[in-house]
Every structure is written in C-alpha cells, then in structure tokens.
Design a protein around this motif. Structure first.
Motif, PDB file in Angstrom:
ATOM      1  N   PHE A  94       3.929   7.947  91.437  1.00 42.81           N
ATOM      2  CA  PHE A  94       3.489   7.952  92.707  1.00 42.81           C
ATOM      3  C   PHE A  94       4.553   7.362  93.495  1.00 42.81           C
ATOM      4  N   GLN A  95       5.598   6.477  93.133  1.00 39.72           N
ATOM      5  CA  GLN A  95       6.687   5.969  93.414  1.00 39.72           C
ATOM      6  C   GLN A  95       7.638   6.901  93.743  1.00 39.72           C
ATOM      7  N   GLY A  96       7.524   7.996  92.591  1.00 39.70           N
ATOM      8  CA  GLY A  96       8.728   8.921  92.950  1.00 39.70           C
ATOM      9  C   GLY A  96       8.395   9.680  94.451  1.00 39.70           C
ATOM     10  N   LEU A  97       6.987  10.058  94.523  1.00 37.72           N
ATOM     11  CA  LEU A  97       6.376  10.884  95.666  1.00 37.72           C
ATOM     12  C   LEU A  97       6.898  10.203  96.814  1.00 37.72           C
ATOM     13  N   ASP A 144      -3.737  -3.245  90.334  1.00 42.23           N
ATOM     14  CA  ASP A 144      -3.561  -3.222  91.955  1.00 42.23           C
ATOM     15  C   ASP A 144      -2.801  -2.101  92.248  1.00 42.23           C
ATOM     16  N   GLN A 145      -1.774  -1.847  91.458  1.00 42.10           N
ATOM     17  CA  GLN A 145      -0.975  -0.475  92.020  1.00 42.10           C
ATOM     18  C   GLN A 145      -1.683   0.744  92.026  1.00 42.10           C
ATOM     19  N   LEU A 146      -2.545   0.865  91.127  1.00 35.97           N
ATOM     20  CA  LEU A 146      -3.249   2.246  90.894  1.00 35.97           C
ATOM     21  C   LEU A 146      -4.106   2.226  92.269  1.00 35.97           C
ATOM     22  N   ARG A 147      -4.701   0.923  92.579  1.00 34.58           N
ATOM     23  CA  ARG A 147      -5.766   0.939  93.652  1.00 34.58           C
ATOM     24  C   ARG A 147      -4.928   1.250  94.860  1.00 34.58           C
ATOM     25  N   ILE A 148      -3.641   0.581  94.986  1.00 33.30           N
ATOM     26  CA  ILE A 148      -2.871   0.814  96.262  1.00 33.30           C
ATOM     27  C   ILE A 148      -2.511   2.510  96.191  1.00 33.30           C
ATOM     28  N   ASN A 149      -1.991   3.007  95.043  1.00 33.67           N
ATOM     29  CA  ASN A 149      -1.591   4.396  95.099  1.00 33.67           C
ATOM     30  C   ASN A 149      -2.660   5.296  95.538  1.00 33.67           C
ATOM     31  N   CYS A 150      -3.827   5.159  94.793  1.00 39.97           N
ATOM     32  CA  CYS A 150      -5.023   6.122  95.107  1.00 39.97           C
ATOM     33  C   CYS A 150      -5.291   5.931  96.513  1.00 39.97           C
ATOM     34  N   LYS A 151      -5.373   4.916  97.176  1.00 39.70           N
ATOM     35  CA  LYS A 151      -5.729   4.893  98.633  1.00 39.70           C
ATOM     36  C   LYS A 151      -4.690   5.245  99.561  1.00 39.70           C
ATOM     37  N   GLU A 152      -3.409   5.002  99.236  1.00 35.84           N
ATOM     38  CA  GLU A 152      -2.371   5.663 100.275  1.00 35.84           C
ATOM     39  C   GLU A 152      -2.253   7.226  99.792  1.00 35.84           C
ATOM     40  N   PHE A 153      -2.718   7.852  98.732  1.00 39.60           N
ATOM     41  CA  PHE A 153      -2.357   9.087  98.733  1.00 39.60           C
ATOM     42  C   PHE A 153      -3.638  10.015  98.567  1.00 39.60           C
ATOM     43  N   GLY A 154      -4.666   9.221  98.632  1.00 42.41           N
ATOM     44  CA  GLY A 154      -6.166   9.902  98.788  1.00 42.41           C
ATOM     45  C   GLY A 154      -6.893  10.502  97.448  1.00 42.41           C
ATOM     46  N   VAL A 155      -6.257   9.801  96.423  1.00 45.02           N
ATOM     47  CA  VAL A 155      -6.924  10.134  95.336  1.00 45.02           C
ATOM     48  C   VAL A 155      -8.182   9.412  94.834  1.00 45.02           C
ATOM     49  N   PRO A 156      -9.218  10.068  94.431  1.00 41.02           N
ATOM     50  CA  PRO A 156     -10.473   9.523  94.094  1.00 41.02           C
ATOM     51  C   PRO A 156     -10.203   8.655  92.864  1.00 41.02           C
ATOM     52  N   LEU A 157     -10.758   7.265  92.746  1.00 38.54           N
ATOM     53  CA  LEU A 157     -10.826   6.448  91.641  1.00 38.54           C
ATOM     54  C   LEU A 157     -11.948   5.734  91.264  1.00 38.54           C
ATOM     55  N   ALA A 158     -12.036   5.980  89.902  1.00 35.11           N
ATOM     56  CA  ALA A 158     -13.208   5.310  89.310  1.00 35.11           C
ATOM     57  C   ALA A 158     -12.943   3.816  88.879  1.00 35.11           C
ATOM     58  N   ASP A 159     -12.769   3.053  89.886  1.00 33.51           N
ATOM     59  CA  ASP A 159     -12.562   1.563  89.929  1.00 33.51           C
ATOM     60  C   ASP A 159     -13.462   0.746  88.803  1.00 33.51           C
ATOM     61  N   LEU A 160     -12.954  -0.475  88.456  1.00 27.65           N
ATOM     62  CA  LEU A 160     -13.799  -1.420  87.652  1.00 27.65           C
ATOM     63  C   LEU A 160     -15.017  -1.628  88.696  1.00 27.65           C
ATOM     64  N   HIS A 169      -8.095  17.711  93.310  1.00 25.94           N
ATOM     65  CA  HIS A 169      -8.094  18.158  91.855  1.00 25.94           C
ATOM     66  C   HIS A 169      -7.625  17.159  90.843  1.00 25.94           C
ATOM     67  N   THR A 170      -7.679  15.788  91.486  1.00 19.62           N
ATOM     68  CA  THR A 170      -7.139  14.770  90.743  1.00 19.62           C
ATOM     69  C   THR A 170      -8.086  13.714  90.561  1.00 19.62           C
ATOM     70  N   MET A 171      -8.262  13.240  89.439  1.00 22.53           N
ATOM     71  CA  MET A 171      -9.246  11.824  89.294  1.00 22.53           C
ATOM     72  C   MET A 171      -8.387  10.793  88.624  1.00 22.53           C
ATOM     73  N   ALA A 172      -8.673   9.575  89.109  1.00 20.13           N
ATOM     74  CA  ALA A 172      -8.036   8.364  88.439  1.00 20.13           C
ATOM     75  C   ALA A 172      -9.192   7.408  87.933  1.00 20.13           C
ATOM     76  N   THR A 173      -8.664   6.659  87.014  1.00 19.75           N
ATOM     77  CA  THR A 173      -9.678   5.686  86.530  1.00 19.75           C
ATOM     78  C   THR A 173      -8.538   4.320  85.919  1.00 19.75           C
ATOM     79  N   LEU A 174      -9.201   3.243  85.656  1.00 20.73           N
ATOM     80  CA  LEU A 174      -8.550   2.113  85.049  1.00 20.73           C
ATOM     81  C   LEU A 174      -9.151   2.067  83.451  1.00 20.73           C
TER      82      LEU A 174
END
Lengths: 201, 470
Positions: free
Chosen positions: B43-46, B87-103, B58-63
C-alpha cells in the motif's frame, strides 16, 4: 532500483539443505510496516544465543566473514512462506546474491524483483565452491548477469539460468510494475470481455 | 477439436490477458485476498507512486496473523508493534476503498478460511494473496497461489501479475483411505514421499478415490499444504460437493447466474488424453495416521513407525538434514515416536480450523480430560466457525476436558501474536509447518491431524487416534 550487470564479492558458505524463510527471518519480526531495518534479524535464531549475544559459532558471525556479499546455501533455499522480508533482510545485511542448486519458487520471484540474484549451479560446482569458501574466508566470486556466468577464482565459469524478463529488468534497473501499467488497454479490453467473475462487495 | 487440456491449463488460458514474446504472460487475478503482514509495504508503494487500488471490488482484506486470540482483543492489543500493523491495515483499507473483515466482524477470520466461507473462492478463478497457503483455495478448482509483497502491489495496482506458465503434476491418491486416515494424513504422506522440494514450479492436480471421498474441508486441508511440497499451487476438479458447499454463500452466484456458473464449472475437468508433466501415485491403502518428527513437513512417518536413523539414509545431504533435525528436536534415531511426551497441543490454523476439524477433535475430547501438565488450545479459523461451534456445544466439550477455546486467528501456527511455545517445549500441532522456531523460538513441533492432536492431548504424549475411534 539500481541496475545490476556484473560484480565480484566475498563468499560465505551456509551449506544447509532446505533453509526455510522462518530461519532467514522469524515471523515475530514481520510485524513491521516498513522494508527497512531487517538486517539485524537475518538468521536471527541461528545468529544469536539465548542471551541475545551473537553466536560465535554461526558462520556469518565470524569476523573473517564480515563483508560477504555472496551466500552459498544448500538445496531448496527459501522454502516456506511468501514473506518478502526474507530477501529484504538478506539485502539489507549486504548480500547481493545467493548461490544454490535450487530455490523455492516464491523466494526466487521475490528476490529477483528486489535485485537479489538467485544463482542456480550444478551439484559439482556447488560442492566445489563450498569447499573453496570453507578453505578461504576471502574467496572472491564473480557473477556476470549480462552473460549469465558464475566465475570461480581460477577463471573457470559456469552458465546459470535466469528468467529472461527478470534479467532484462535487472540489467536496466527497472521494476516490473511499469510493464504491467503499460498493458492497461489490454486489461480493460479483457475485463469488458469476461466481466466480473466474482465481486468482493 | 481443440487439444485435450488439464484443468490447470484451462484456467490458465482463460486468464491470460496478453502474452508478448520474451515476456511472461499478463495473468488476470479474479480475487485478491489481503492481510496485515504482507500488505503494508505494498500500500505504501501505491501511495509513493500516487496510484489507486484498481479493483477494490476484487479485493478482500482481513486481520489474522498478528492479532491476539484473547477475549479482550477488541478492547486492547497489548503488543504495540502488532497494534500499529493492525491499525495500518485499517488505514490502508479506508484510504484505498478495500473491504475489510475487521475484528468484531462476523466475516473476520484466517484469510484462507473466510474466502471459501464467503463464497468468494469459486471454481475456475485465479486467487492470489501475500501468503503461501493461498494454495488452500485450489480445493474449489481454482488456480490459487501465494505471492510476495511486490506482487501484492502489482495486483493492487493493475489486477494482474506477470507469470510464466506453470508445469502440471498429477498427484493420484489410489485406493480408499483406511479407518483413521484423513486429509491431513494424506498430504503429510505425499510430502514425506516426494520431499519439500518435490513440487517446485508445478501445479498439483489431486485426483483419485480418496480425494473424491473428502469433504470440501478435507480438500482444503490437502490443497493448503501443496506449498509444503514446494508446489506453485494445488487444485482439485470441482464436483457436486463443491457446488453444494458454495450454494447460498454470500458472494456465490444466485438464480440464473448460479445455473450459468454450474454449466461453466462442469467444464473444469482434465480432458481425456490430456497429459501432465509429472505424475505421482500415493498408495492410500497402506497409510496410517501420520506425524512429523523433524523440522520440515517432509520429515514425517506413520504414527507407529520409528524415528529414522540418519546413518541408514543413503543420500548424504538428506542424511545431514535428518541428523540436524533430530538434534534440534532432541529425538533419538530408531526410537518410536508414539508415546513421546508433549507440553502443548494446538488445534487451529488455515490447515485445520474448520468445523469438521473441530468436530473431529471434540469427538476425542468428549468425556475425557487433557493430561496434567499439557496445555491444549483450540483456535477456530473464523468468527463464523466460532459461532457455529458454539451453537453445537463444542466449546463446552473442550472446556470440560480442560482445553482453551479462543478467538479466531492464525495463533500458534506462526506465533506472531504471543501464542507460542517456550524453548524446548514439544507440541502436537494441526498447523502446516514444523520449522525450527516456527511456533516460538526453541519450540519443537510434531505436525498431525486434529484427531491425533486431540488424542495426544489426552495421553500427554504423541498418541494414535485410532485408539479413540468408536
């Protein structure tokens, strides 16, 4: 990414088979969100005693091997996880190449994308070069990427295979994302042809 | 008539966007799964390049990897570095619009458990994730493989990867499995037979009676450990069991789309006359429950067998490898592994944390007690599995036996989150790797099935689960 063509460096031998990425860098050091600062944990559990002091018996810790840039490792180096932290740790320690008879696929892909060369040699050459490195801590080896030659101190050399596209990128010092980004017209055409096979939202 | 093709070739051909001479193919990725450990640098690279996630849909994130499995984790993650990564994954998903299955979400869990559970993993897809156990999703007849963080960035940016066409390797499990031999035993037997580098640069296609007989969960267990033989991926042609598993899942096709999907999926078979680059046959009829003795997943034996003697191994480097492993494990060559005392039992991981695995363990634990001095941990693969197990009353069985029932995550499989062995401790673990220090620095791992792990917890030593079968 800096271009790589040909370099000569000091070699150190770690002739253990199936060195997995958990040995290269244990998982507990993967909580970082950066690529930097991983050198200190390279081979962590082999490199340090339970007290935290460097293990004097671990080959890489021996003073005569300081400054080595070429790692001579056993078969199937880098097996296990997909962690790119493994090549990042090797490179930040100072290694520019790993020489083995074989590499795990993901490790090899990750390494070439970062400019860490994975040099595959035959068993006989591998045995010979490990013996040389064990006899001489200052053994200098040359890796010529352009001509795909692994050069021994006696001037003899063997050819090593490398994916042609990766080689082209390494010689030019460019990463592979640029190539993909130039394919976007084709990608959009593909997407409109096949539609969404699945959607996550 | 077109050339007969393997299922791998069919899926591959369907996903090649373009293939210029002298370059790898541009391969389209249908599903990209993301977790907290291998994605932050991507994400930092992007961000550094000023580009977006091309297809967040087409992307799905989880912790899963670095999160605690404690009941208080919604309130506090005590490890500051882990908390920052989460927290960084939460920030990245929010910023880039990726769905996240959070805790706290019902969808949260181990990335390779939730993909199938949500119906995201489907036949004929390409699935990637920055995680080597992505091979799990091949159980549905998909090409699924793990990638590094640079490639995670490539997929986020372009939804494509540069790939060379993999070779194919049929792994045929011949004959019916004897009683007490399950999916984990099949895959451990394969890796013991061909070694941890035996599948390099190949995609396994698992075939044979014993594979067809497995549940979808069992097939996931088998495909999960393809990478432990070094394979690029491992897959199984879909069948009625696959469709049955997927029907009605949240992201699976519905209505007319479902019928059309079934028609497509039925084409995903290896054609008669198609050839594989390699074939391996495993004689299932002779197998018994498997356990590893060493420090890679290929160092495994039948549970009644002795620890091998390096002196009897002809190949010098293999012999050296076994010798080194036995020193680390502090095991004597030639001695039986059965009855070796243990300290911890871990039941969980993307290999064995699904309902079938938990039921298998519960059947052994029911009405019995964990041996004194042994810690038994049971970690469900996802929040949904946790809920279902609770509905079935499994935690009561585990707790009555003296085992711990924890929150969903990777836990002691990778020991990043504080769930770990102490130096010198022995575990029987249903996870996928017995590498030195994998479950904690100095810890020693015996890999086995959930039934074997549960039986060992009861006995306080490596035990044969067949003793506990009714």
């Amino acid at each position: 990414m800096p271009a790589i063509t040909k370099f000569t460096g000091k070699a150190v031998a770690l002739p253990i088979q199936d060195i997995d990425t958990d040995q290269i860098i244990p998982a507990r050091y993967l909580k970082t969100i950066s690529k930097d600062g991983l050198a200190i944990n390279l081979f962590n559990d082999w490199r340090y005693l339970p007290s935290g002091e460097p293990n004097p018996d671990f080959v890489i810790n021996k003073p005569e091997h300081a400054g080595a840039t070429i790692l001579l490792a056993g078969d199937n180096f880098g097996c296990g996880s997909s962690r790119e932290h493994a090549p990042w740790a090797l490179m930040s320690y100072g290694f520019k190449a790993v020489v083995s008879t074989s590499f795990a696929d993901i490790f090899c892909n990750n390494s070439l994308k970062n400019g860490l060369l994975t040099v595959i040699v035959d068993q006989a050459t591998h045995r010979k070069v490990i013996e040389l490195a064990q006899a001489d801590a200052n053994l200098q080896l040359t890796i010529d990427l352009e001509n795909q030659q692994f050069v021994l101190p006696d001037g003899s050399s063997v050819e090593f295979p490398i994916d042609a596209f990766s080689k082209k990128c390494l010689l030019a010092g460019v990463d592979q994302l640029g190539y993909l980004q130039n394919q976007m017209t084709a990608v959009k055409g593909y997407e409109s042809r096949v539609g969404d096979r699945v959607r996550s939202m | 008539m077109s050339q007969p093709r393997t299922i791998t070739e069919k899926i591959w051909d369907d996903h090649v966007v373009t293939h210029e001479p002298g370059s790898p193919a541009v391969l389209y990725v249908d599903l990209h799964l993301v977790h907290e450990v291998t994605s932050p640098q991507a994400f930092q690279g992007l961000r550094d390049r000023g580009i977006k996630v091309r297809r967040p849909d087409h992307t799905m994130a989880t912790l899963d990897h670095s999160i605690p499995t404690t009941d208080t984790r919604l309130q506090i993650i005590p490890d500051e570095i882990a908390r920052k990564q989460v927290d960084q994954l939460r920030i990245n998903c929010k910023e880039f619009g990726v769905p996240l299955a959070d805790l706290g979400s019902i969808d949260q869990g181990i990335v390779h458990v939730i993909g199938p559970e949500l119906g995201l993993t489907q036949p004929g897809l390409t699935v990637v994730c920055g995680d080597s156990h992505t091979s799990t999703h091949g159980a549905f007849g998909a090409i699924a493989f793990g990638v590094g963080t640079t490639e995670v960035e490539h997929v986020l940016a372009t939804q494509c990867l540069l790939q060379n066409k993999p070779k194919t390797h049929e792994v045929r499990f011949e004959g019916p499995a004897p009683k007490g031999v399950g999916a984990k035993d099949l895959i451990l037997a394969l890796i013991a037979q061909i070694g941890v580098g035996g599948g390099t640069r190949h995609v396994f296609e698992y075939t044979g009676e014993a594979i067809r007989a497995l549940s979808m969960e069992g097939r996931m267990t088998v495909c999960n450990m393809s990478i432990e033989a070094g394979a690029k991926a491992g897959l199984i042609a879909p069948d009625e069991k696959t469709y049955e598993y997927l029907k009605g899942r949240p992201r699976a096709p519905r209505g007319a789309d479902w019928d059309a999907a079934i028609e497509r999926w039925k084409q995903l078979v290896t054609d008669p006359g198609a050839t594989y680059d390699r074939t391996t046959i495993v004689d299932v009829t002779k197998l018994e429950p498997m356990v590893t003795y060493g420090t890679n997943p290929g160092q495994g034996v039948g549970i009644t067998q002795a620890v091998p003697d390096p002196a009897n191994i002809a190949d010098a480097s293999q012999s050296a490898g076994v010798k080194k492993a036995l020193e680390y494990m502090d095991l004597e060559p030639g001695k039986p592994i059965l009855g070796h005392p243990i300290d911890v039992v871990f039941i969980g991981s993307c290999t064995n944390s699904r309902m079938g695995d938990l039921r298998e363990a519960a059947a052994v634990f029911k009405g019995r007690k964990v041996a004194p001095g042994v810690r038994a941990m049971i970690v469900p693969g996802s929040e949904k599995i946790k809920k279902q197990a609770e509905e079935e009353g499994l935690p009561e069985i585990f707790r009555a036996a003296g085992a711990e029932w924890r929150q969903a995550g990777c836990s002691m499989c990778i020991a990043m989150n504080g769930d770990q062995l102490s130096p010198g401790q022995y575990s029987v673990s249903t996870s996928n790797r017995n590498f030195e220090g994998r479950q904690g620095k100095g810890g020693r791992t015996f890999l086995a099935s959930p039934a074997t792990a549960a039986a060992s917890a009861i006995k306080g030593a490596v035990a044969d689960p067949r003793e506990f079968l009714v």
